[in-house]
Motif scaffolding. Structure first.
Motif, PDB file in Angstrom:
ATOM      1  N   PRO A   1       2.283 -51.690 -38.831  1.00  0.00           N
ATOM      2  CA  PRO A   1       3.112 -52.049 -37.668  1.00  0.00           C
ATOM      3  C   PRO A   1       3.120 -51.017 -36.542  1.00  0.00           C
ATOM      4  N   HIS A   2       1.950 -50.731 -35.983  1.00  0.00           N
ATOM      5  CA  HIS A   2       1.800 -49.792 -34.867  1.00  0.00           C
ATOM      6  C   HIS A   2       2.471 -48.453 -35.176  1.00  0.00           C
ATOM      7  N   ILE A   3       2.116 -47.899 -36.335  1.00  0.00           N
ATOM      8  CA  ILE A   3       2.727 -46.640 -36.770  1.00  0.00           C
ATOM      9  C   ILE A   3       1.701 -45.524 -36.890  1.00  0.00           C
ATOM     10  N   GLY A   4       0.511 -45.715 -36.293  1.00  0.00           N
ATOM     11  CA  GLY A   4      -0.495 -44.673 -36.382  1.00  0.00           C
ATOM     12  C   GLY A   4      -0.007 -43.324 -35.889  1.00  0.00           C
ATOM     13  N   GLY A   5       0.780 -43.319 -34.843  1.00  0.00           N
ATOM     14  CA  GLY A   5       1.280 -42.066 -34.286  1.00  0.00           C
ATOM     15  C   GLY A   5       2.662 -41.687 -34.763  1.00  0.00           C
ATOM     16  N   VAL A   6       3.167 -42.400 -35.772  1.00  0.00           N
ATOM     17  CA  VAL A   6       4.543 -42.161 -36.211  1.00  0.00           C
ATOM     18  C   VAL A   6       4.533 -41.238 -37.423  1.00  0.00           C
ATOM     19  N   THR A   7       4.561 -39.945 -37.146  1.00  0.00           N
ATOM     20  CA  THR A   7       4.756 -38.927 -38.170  1.00  0.00           C
ATOM     21  C   THR A   7       5.840 -37.991 -37.668  1.00  0.00           C
ATOM     22  N   ALA A   8       6.403 -37.221 -38.573  1.00  0.00           N
ATOM     23  CA  ALA A   8       7.445 -36.278 -38.167  1.00  0.00           C
ATOM     24  C   ALA A   8       6.896 -35.279 -37.157  1.00  0.00           C
ATOM     25  N   GLU A   9       5.656 -34.842 -37.378  1.00  0.00           N
ATOM     26  CA  GLU A   9       5.061 -33.857 -36.485  1.00  0.00           C
ATOM     27  C   GLU A   9       4.758 -34.454 -35.117  1.00  0.00           C
ATOM     28  N   ALA A  10       4.176 -35.650 -35.093  1.00  0.00           N
ATOM     29  CA  ALA A  10       3.838 -36.282 -33.819  1.00  0.00           C
ATOM     30  C   ALA A  10       5.100 -36.626 -33.026  1.00  0.00           C
ATOM     31  N   TYR A  11       6.167 -37.015 -33.719  1.00  0.00           N
ATOM     32  CA  TYR A  11       7.442 -37.323 -33.057  1.00  0.00           C
ATOM     33  C   TYR A  11       7.917 -36.124 -32.236  1.00  0.00           C
ATOM     34  N   VAL A  12       7.817 -34.945 -32.824  1.00  0.00           N
ATOM     35  CA  VAL A  12       8.228 -33.738 -32.105  1.00  0.00           C
ATOM     36  C   VAL A  12       7.261 -33.440 -30.965  1.00  0.00           C
ATOM     37  N   LYS A  13       5.947 -33.481 -31.249  1.00  0.00           N
ATOM     38  CA  LYS A  13       4.963 -33.143 -30.221  1.00  0.00           C
ATOM     39  C   LYS A  13       5.019 -34.111 -29.047  1.00  0.00           C
ATOM     40  N   MET A  14       5.198 -35.411 -29.320  1.00  0.00           N
ATOM     41  CA  MET A  14       5.273 -36.381 -28.224  1.00  0.00           C
ATOM     42  C   MET A  14       6.547 -36.194 -27.414  1.00  0.00           C
ATOM     43  N   GLY A  15       7.671 -35.930 -28.090  1.00  0.00           N
ATOM     44  CA  GLY A  15       8.920 -35.719 -27.369  1.00  0.00           C
ATOM     45  C   GLY A  15       8.874 -34.491 -26.487  1.00  0.00           C
ATOM     46  N   VAL A  16       8.372 -33.393 -27.042  1.00  0.00           N
ATOM     47  CA  VAL A  16       8.266 -32.159 -26.266  1.00  0.00           C
ATOM     48  C   VAL A  16       7.283 -32.343 -25.114  1.00  0.00           C
ATOM     49  N   GLY A  17       6.148 -33.003 -25.380  1.00  0.00           N
ATOM     50  CA  GLY A  17       5.178 -33.238 -24.323  1.00  0.00           C
ATOM     51  C   GLY A  17       5.740 -34.097 -23.211  1.00  0.00           C
ATOM     52  N   ALA A  18       6.460 -35.159 -23.582  1.00  0.00           N
ATOM     53  CA  ALA A  18       7.045 -36.046 -22.572  1.00  0.00           C
ATOM     54  C   ALA A  18       8.083 -35.317 -21.741  1.00  0.00           C
ATOM     55  N   ALA A  19       8.917 -34.505 -22.387  1.00  0.00           N
ATOM     56  CA  ALA A  19       9.941 -33.760 -21.661  1.00  0.00           C
ATOM     57  C   ALA A  19       9.312 -32.734 -20.720  1.00  0.00           C
ATOM     58  N   ARG A  20       8.349 -31.983 -21.228  1.00  0.00           N
ATOM     59  CA  ARG A  20       7.710 -30.950 -20.395  1.00  0.00           C
ATOM     60  C   ARG A  20       6.961 -31.563 -19.217  1.00  0.00           C
ATOM     61  N   ASN A  21       6.281 -32.663 -19.445  1.00  0.00           N
ATOM     62  CA  ASN A  21       5.547 -33.308 -18.362  1.00  0.00           C
ATOM     63  C   ASN A  21       6.488 -33.767 -17.248  1.00  0.00           C
ATOM     64  N   ALA A  22       7.625 -34.352 -17.649  1.00  0.00           N
ATOM     65  CA  ALA A  22       8.588 -34.798 -16.645  1.00  0.00           C
ATOM     66  C   ALA A  22       9.193 -33.617 -15.902  1.00  0.00           C
ATOM     67  N   LEU A  23       9.526 -32.568 -16.638  1.00  0.00           N
ATOM     68  CA  LEU A  23      10.113 -31.383 -16.009  1.00  0.00           C
ATOM     69  C   LEU A  23       9.128 -30.726 -15.038  1.00  0.00           C
ATOM     70  N   ALA A  24       7.852 -30.776 -15.373  1.00  0.00           N
ATOM     71  CA  ALA A  24       6.850 -30.195 -14.474  1.00  0.00           C
ATOM     72  C   ALA A  24       6.819 -30.935 -13.146  1.00  0.00           C
ATOM     73  N   VAL A  25       6.909 -32.262 -13.196  1.00  0.00           N
ATOM     74  CA  VAL A  25       6.936 -33.049 -11.961  1.00  0.00           C
ATOM     75  C   VAL A  25       8.187 -32.704 -11.151  1.00  0.00           C
ATOM     76  N   LEU A  26       9.286 -32.499 -11.848  1.00  0.00           N
ATOM     77  CA  LEU A  26      10.554 -32.181 -11.167  1.00  0.00           C
ATOM     78  C   LEU A  26      10.615 -30.725 -10.703  1.00  0.00           C
ATOM     79  N   GLY A  27       9.635 -29.926 -11.114  1.00  0.00           N
ATOM     80  CA  GLY A  27       9.634 -28.519 -10.712  1.00  0.00           C
ATOM     81  C   GLY A  27      10.660 -27.690 -11.443  1.00  0.00           C
ATOM     82  N   HIS A  28      11.041 -28.114 -12.628  1.00  0.00           N
ATOM     83  CA  HIS A  28      12.075 -27.411 -13.402  1.00  0.00           C
ATOM     84  C   HIS A  28      11.452 -26.256 -14.156  1.00  0.00           C
ATOM     85  N   PRO A  29      12.114 -25.103 -14.225  1.00  0.00           N
ATOM     86  CA  PRO A  29      11.507 -23.917 -14.853  1.00  0.00           C
ATOM     87  C   PRO A  29      11.233 -24.048 -16.353  1.00  0.00           C
ATOM     88  N   THR A  30      11.968 -24.897 -17.053  1.00  0.00           N
ATOM     89  CA  THR A  30      11.743 -25.021 -18.503  1.00  0.00           C
ATOM     90  C   THR A  30      10.499 -25.845 -18.826  1.00  0.00           C
TER      91      THR A  30
END
Length: 311
Positions: free
Chosen positions: A280-309
């Motif tokens: 059921p579309h779970i190829g990317g659903v692992t505990a490790e990928a969940y963290v990496k995707m969340g951190v990547g998504a947050a950092r990418n958005a913050l970069a567009v916003l020019g946020h220091p974190t």
């Protein structure tokens, strides 16, 4: 709208703790596990988010118009087909993706599906549990020396290529955007993929140009008994054509993790087909990928916003 901190809207029910740790200057609002367009429009009108992190559901023009302060839409993963990129561009909203964050997880799942198909893992398991012993009648497919055709040579496709090469497979691949390919991948055109592959695995994004790429014509051009694996997007495959090809034997087996309509409709024509292995579309659903995707998504958005974190 929040009276204090700007808002990140997450089209899901949660976000990994390390990702949230990057967003302490923002209010994080969750849309729930299965948000509808109406849900997202209502939340955008209420909170006017500066960023949307997309986990589930679709983000189109109506959602964007409900958030006049929106500056970035960040995908929690690599596939951005659920985001109307043309509408975003017209509104000056950046679209970014956590490309590669789930590459290990998805490549491993593609390998699992390939092996399940080649070795009849699911069917033999069912037979064993029913009390049968098919050693005298069953022969699996040996993958060493066979040709694997990859469509899409991004982070996931190239990781899968290394796995296949380690098993002694010949690896050919098609990707008009890929450059500086490693030595174990032979770049070819699509017609060569269909003609020479013993197994084909899809690792490309879904676009208007490649929707229904795997159809009756392309399946007929393949070797009889070809194995098909899809951990990318269901819209790449004409599902009726695939079912017909499996039933005729033109496709020996298929391992599918994504579908044209998700969640999969019940009943579905694939249900009960012994040579189609489903997940059921779970190829990317692992505990490790969940963290990496969340951190990547947050950092990418913050970069567009020019946020220091973002760093």
């Amino acid at each position: 709208m929040s009276a204090h901190r700007p808002v990140f809207l997450v089209t899901g029910a949660d976000l990994a703790a390390p990702a949230l740790a990057l967003l302490t200057d923002f209010e994080v609002v969750y849309a729930g596990a299965r948000p509808t367009e109406a849900d997202l429009i209502a939340l955008c009108r209420q909170h006017d988010p500066v960023a949307i992190i997309v986990r589930y559901g679709k983000v189109g023009a109506a959602v964007m118009d409900a958030a006049p302060g929106l500056r970035v839409i960040s995908k929690h993963g690599s596939g951005t087909d659920t985001i109307d990129k043309a509408a975003a561009a017209a509104r000056g909203v950046a679209v970014v993706a956590a490309a590669g964050a789930n590459a290990a997880a998805v490549a491993e799942h593609a390998l699992a599906l390939l092996l399940a198909c080649a070795k009849s893992v699911v069917a033999l398991d069912a037979r064993m549990h029913a009390g049968h012993w098919d050693k005298a009648t069953h022969k699996s497919v040996e993958l060493e020396g066979r040709t694997l055709g990859l469509i899409g040579l991004g982070a996931i496709g190239l990781r899968f290529a290394r796995m296949a090469d380690a098993m002694g497979m010949r690896v050919i691949g098609f990707d008009p955007y890929a450059k500086n390919l490693p030595a174990q991948v032979e770049a070819v055109d699509l017609e060569t993929i269909w003609r020479e592959s013993d197994a084909i695995s899809l690792h490309c994004p879904l676009t208007a140009d490649n929707a229904g790429l795997v159809d009756a014509r392309t399946l007929a051009a393949c070797k009889p008994g070809v194995i098909l694996v899809n951990t990318a997007r269901g819209g790449l495959i004409d599902e009726a054509a695939l079912l017909a090809a499996v039933r005729s034997g033109q496709v020996g087996s298929a391992g599918l993790d994504s579908f044209a309509v998700e969640p999969m409709t019940v009943p579905h024509p694939f249900h009960g087909e012994p040579r189609i292995t489903l997940s059921p579309h779970i190829g990317g659903v692992t505990a490790e990928a969940y963290v990496k995707m969340g951190v990547g998504a947050a950092r990418n958005a913050l970069a567009v916003l020019g946020h220091p974190t973002a760093a």
